[in-house]
Scaffold this active site. Sequence first.
Site, PDB file in Angstrom:
ATOM      1  N   ARG A 155       0.824  -1.205   0.000  1.00 53.42           N
ATOM      2  CA  ARG A 155       0.000   0.000   0.000  1.00 53.42           C
ATOM      3  C   ARG A 155       0.860   1.258   0.000  1.00 53.42           C
ATOM      4  O   ARG A 155       1.456   1.634   1.008  1.00 53.42           O
ATOM      5  CB  ARG A 155      -0.944  -0.015   1.212  1.00 53.42           C
ATOM      6  CG  ARG A 155      -1.949  -1.158   1.154  1.00 53.42           C
ATOM      7  CD  ARG A 155      -2.727  -1.310   2.450  1.00 53.42           C
ATOM      8  NE  ARG A 155      -1.903  -1.872   3.513  1.00 53.42           N
ATOM      9  CZ  ARG A 155      -2.388  -2.251   4.703  1.00 53.42           C
ATOM     10  NH1 ARG A 155      -3.680  -2.134   4.951  1.00 53.42           N
ATOM     11  NH2 ARG A 155      -1.587  -2.744   5.627  1.00 53.42           N
TER      12      ARG A 155
ATOM     13  N   TYR B 171      -2.659 -21.709   7.338  1.00 53.50           N
ATOM     14  CA  TYR B 171      -1.876 -20.642   7.968  1.00 53.50           C
ATOM     15  C   TYR B 171      -0.845 -21.233   8.918  1.00 53.50           C
ATOM     16  O   TYR B 171       0.348 -20.889   8.866  1.00 53.50           O
ATOM     17  CB  TYR B 171      -2.785 -19.667   8.720  1.00 53.50           C
ATOM     18  CG  TYR B 171      -1.985 -18.653   9.514  1.00 53.50           C
ATOM     19  CD1 TYR B 171      -1.279 -17.646   8.864  1.00 53.50           C
ATOM     20  CD2 TYR B 171      -1.906 -18.726  10.906  1.00 53.50           C
ATOM     21  CE1 TYR B 171      -0.515 -16.731   9.580  1.00 53.50           C
ATOM     22  CE2 TYR B 171      -1.150 -17.813  11.626  1.00 53.50           C
ATOM     23  CZ  TYR B 171      -0.456 -16.818  10.967  1.00 53.50           C
ATOM     24  OH  TYR B 171       0.306 -15.913  11.673  1.00 53.50           O
TER      25      TYR B 171
END
Length: 255
Positions: A40, A154
């Site tokens: 980002r 995960y």
Amino acid sequence: MTDQFENRTALVTGATSGIGRATVLRLLAGGAKVVATGRRTDRLDALEKEAGTDRLKTAQLDMMDLDAVDGFPATLSEDWQPDILINNAGLALGLSGAAEAELSHWDQMIATNVTGLVHLTRGFLPRLKSLPRADVINISSVAGSYPYPGGNAYGATKAFVTQFSLNLRADLLGAKVRVTSVEPGMTDTEFSLVRFEGDKGKADKVYEGADSMTGDDIARVITDVLALPAHINVNRIELMPVDQAFGPFAVHREG
């Protein structure tokens, strides 16, 4: 000390929030130069503005883009080449059981937490190995050691990160490269917000009523490990908040 990392340069992935962002700020406070990466750009720009120092360089990097990851070391000039590599970028997606989980979630976790991490590490290792002092810190998780319902892929990715770290240390024997697997438990960051795809209600419930660790708590541990004398290697460091512990074995009983 404001100069404990003077003359050192760190690369921190996943630096736009949580543990990564806090680690960048602590390293800068300690006098290091830091290359901070993340997906980002608006968050990277905000980090630059907050830090307000020319010892910080930011770069957009998506760990799933292997061409970008493989080419990234060559984009850094000699004076920004790291002697500290902190592989922090990673994520969890979903909490469904294995039979119901979305394969796209598994693919993204494996691509980010495992494939991107090993490609970036391999890209920097030859140079790190040639240095008189270097560090690789990989952010794993207690989920890599202790399974829980819905942790499936995960937890498996984090078990890989832990084992990869230990094997790196074995391969680097004789070089002056320290390797540490940092394995946090419940840490109140954007982790759960990402896992539940922006559902803040679900994310907040994960930490509700508990005195969780923070991203800065983990960053403190990372910088403490880095500040140890160069001849000491911390292989693994596992940490949880006092309000978190291990569960009993689950037993299914007919009827």
